[in-house]
Scaffold this motif. Structure first.
Motif, PDB file in Angstrom:
ATOM      1  N   GLY A 121     -35.780 -33.442 -56.071  1.00  0.00           N
ATOM      2  CA  GLY A 121     -35.440 -33.339 -55.140  1.00  0.00           C
ATOM      3  C   GLY A 121     -34.561 -34.608 -54.473  1.00  0.00           C
ATOM      4  O   GLY A 121     -34.563 -34.042 -53.019  1.00  0.00           O
ATOM      5  N   ILE A 122     -33.692 -35.313 -54.722  1.00  0.00           N
ATOM      6  CA  ILE A 122     -32.927 -36.129 -53.944  1.00  0.00           C
ATOM      7  C   ILE A 122     -31.792 -35.286 -53.878  1.00  0.00           C
ATOM      8  O   ILE A 122     -30.864 -35.049 -52.782  1.00  0.00           O
ATOM      9  CB  ILE A 122     -32.192 -37.386 -54.704  1.00  0.00           C
ATOM     10  CG1 ILE A 122     -33.489 -37.766 -55.299  1.00  0.00           C
ATOM     11  CG2 ILE A 122     -31.494 -37.596 -54.420  1.00  0.00           C
ATOM     12  CD1 ILE A 122     -33.957 -39.244 -55.578  1.00  0.00           C
ATOM     13  N   ALA A 152     -31.662 -31.654 -54.003  1.00  0.00           N
ATOM     14  CA  ALA A 152     -32.061 -31.066 -52.173  1.00  0.00           C
ATOM     15  C   ALA A 152     -31.975 -31.430 -51.365  1.00  0.00           C
ATOM     16  O   ALA A 152     -30.961 -30.400 -49.725  1.00  0.00           O
ATOM     17  CB  ALA A 152     -33.552 -30.664 -52.629  1.00  0.00           C
ATOM     18  N   PHE A 153     -32.110 -32.503 -51.047  1.00  0.00           N
ATOM     19  CA  PHE A 153     -31.883 -33.236 -49.997  1.00  0.00           C
ATOM     20  C   PHE A 153     -30.422 -33.673 -48.814  1.00  0.00           C
ATOM     21  O   PHE A 153     -30.331 -32.958 -48.368  1.00  0.00           O
ATOM     22  CB  PHE A 153     -32.493 -34.738 -50.358  1.00  0.00           C
ATOM     23  CG  PHE A 153     -32.709 -35.426 -48.378  1.00  0.00           C
ATOM     24  CD1 PHE A 153     -33.577 -35.287 -47.567  1.00  0.00           C
ATOM     25  CD2 PHE A 153     -31.868 -36.362 -48.451  1.00  0.00           C
ATOM     26  CE1 PHE A 153     -33.503 -35.862 -46.401  1.00  0.00           C
ATOM     27  CE2 PHE A 153     -32.400 -37.193 -47.598  1.00  0.00           C
ATOM     28  CZ  PHE A 153     -32.830 -37.000 -46.232  1.00  0.00           C
ATOM     29  N   VAL A 154     -29.800 -33.807 -50.304  1.00  0.00           N
ATOM     30  CA  VAL A 154     -28.845 -34.642 -50.367  1.00  0.00           C
ATOM     31  C   VAL A 154     -27.722 -32.908 -49.965  1.00  0.00           C
ATOM     32  O   VAL A 154     -26.901 -32.679 -49.133  1.00  0.00           O
ATOM     33  CB  VAL A 154     -28.099 -35.111 -51.513  1.00  0.00           C
ATOM     34  CG1 VAL A 154     -25.978 -34.932 -50.956  1.00  0.00           C
ATOM     35  CG2 VAL A 154     -28.242 -36.265 -51.768  1.00  0.00           C
ATOM     36  N   GLY A 206     -29.627 -30.675 -48.322  1.00  0.00           N
ATOM     37  CA  GLY A 206     -29.273 -29.801 -47.432  1.00  0.00           C
ATOM     38  C   GLY A 206     -28.658 -30.658 -45.816  1.00  0.00           C
ATOM     39  O   GLY A 206     -28.596 -29.877 -45.220  1.00  0.00           O
ATOM     40  N   MET A 207     -28.478 -31.635 -46.453  1.00  0.00           N
ATOM     41  CA  MET A 207     -28.141 -32.981 -45.087  1.00  0.00           C
ATOM     42  C   MET A 207     -26.423 -31.975 -45.377  1.00  0.00           C
ATOM     43  O   MET A 207     -26.007 -32.696 -43.694  1.00  0.00           O
ATOM     44  CB  MET A 207     -28.082 -33.835 -45.411  1.00  0.00           C
ATOM     45  CG  MET A 207     -29.314 -34.965 -45.822  1.00  0.00           C
ATOM     46  SD  MET A 207     -29.808 -35.563 -44.329  1.00  0.00           S
ATOM     47  CE  MET A 207     -28.883 -36.890 -43.844  1.00  0.00           C
TER      48      MET A 207
END
Ligand code: HEC
Ligand code: HEC
Length: 189
Positions: free
Chosen positions: A18-19, A21-23, A25-26
């Motif tokens: 999850g982390i 994917a978030f990074v 995406g950013m």
């Protein structure tokens, strides 16, 4: 304890994915996805706002006349309390539907659920005894213009509309024109 280990490892792995994917995406996500067709504005695009004077000078358009031109971070001495005119002299109404101002003092006149001091004198039943003008017919009308037997709840709290006459000066300039002068001007032309 031993049997729960796979669960803990699973949750940890899920969190890591999850982390990541978030990074990602950013970093690589397209900003234009936020607003279709236009790129999201950046700080560099921002135009400076026109200068605004926080301290209105004497000649400027004051937003808050009650502050009398004082800076927003300054405390100013309050103006003297206005004197109530307790003279029984009525003021003219500026227009027919204006609630007339109160030509007598109303200190300690209680208006609440259980008693209404104003109605002691201004009710239809007592107006003659006190020689007070009775509340007009509009005070008996509900919002559908139906006449009620007693005062309408929306006219119960007299001070909502009627204010006592004082010697206070107007806080802001006012160029209101009485309809009579408007009509007279029209006729003159
Ligand atoms: C002791 C009796 C009495 C009480 C209580 C009283 N009034 Fe009066 N009121 C009068 C009288 C009498 C007048 C007529 C002018 C005068 O003599 O002051 C009057 C005049 C007025 C007028 C002017 C009406 C007009 O046609 O210009 C208003 C408005 C008014 N009162 C509102 C109130 C309100 C609101 C209260 C309660 C906060 C109240 N009064 C309480 C006796 C009273
Ligand atoms: C929602 C606003 C409002 C409230 C609340 C209100 N009034 Fe009025 N009042 C008016 C308006 C507007 C007028 C002038 C036009 C009219 O007669 O409706 C008026 C007129 C009057 C008059 C003059 C009547 C006349 O025949 O000239 C008196 C006296 C009066 N009100 C007393 C009171 C008293 C006493 C109360 C409380 C019990 C009260 N009013 C509550 C708006 C209000």
């Amino acid at each position: 304890m031993q049997r729960k280990t796979p669960l803990v490892v699973g949750l940890f792995a899920l969190g890591l994915i999850g982390i990541t994917a978030f990074v990602l995406g950013m970093q690589y996500g397209r900003q234009s996805d936020l607003q279709p067709g236009t790129a999201a504005p950046t700080l560099a695009d921002a135009k400076p706002l026109p200068p605004v004077s926080i301290v209105p000078g004497p000649g400027s358009q004051q937003i808050d006349a009650i502050r009398r031109g004082a800076a927003i971070d300054q405390e100013i001495p309050p103006p003297a309390m206005a004197r109530v005119e307790n003279t029984d002299v009525k003021r003219n109404r500026a227009y027919p539907m204006q609630p007339p101002t109160i030509p007598h003092s109303i200190d300690n006149y209680q208006v609440d659920l259980n008693s209404n001091r104003c109605l002691l004198c201004h009710s239809r039943a007592n107006a003659d005894k006190f020689q007070a003008p009775p509340i007009s017919v509009t005070h008996y009308m509900d919002r559908d213009d139906q006449f009620l037997a007693t005062i309408s709840p929306r006219r119960y709290f007299c001070n909502q509309c009627h204010v006592v006459q004082t010697d206070a000066q107007p806080l802001v300039a006012n160029n209101f024109q009485d309809i009579d002068s408007v009509l007279a001007n029209e006729k003159a032309h």
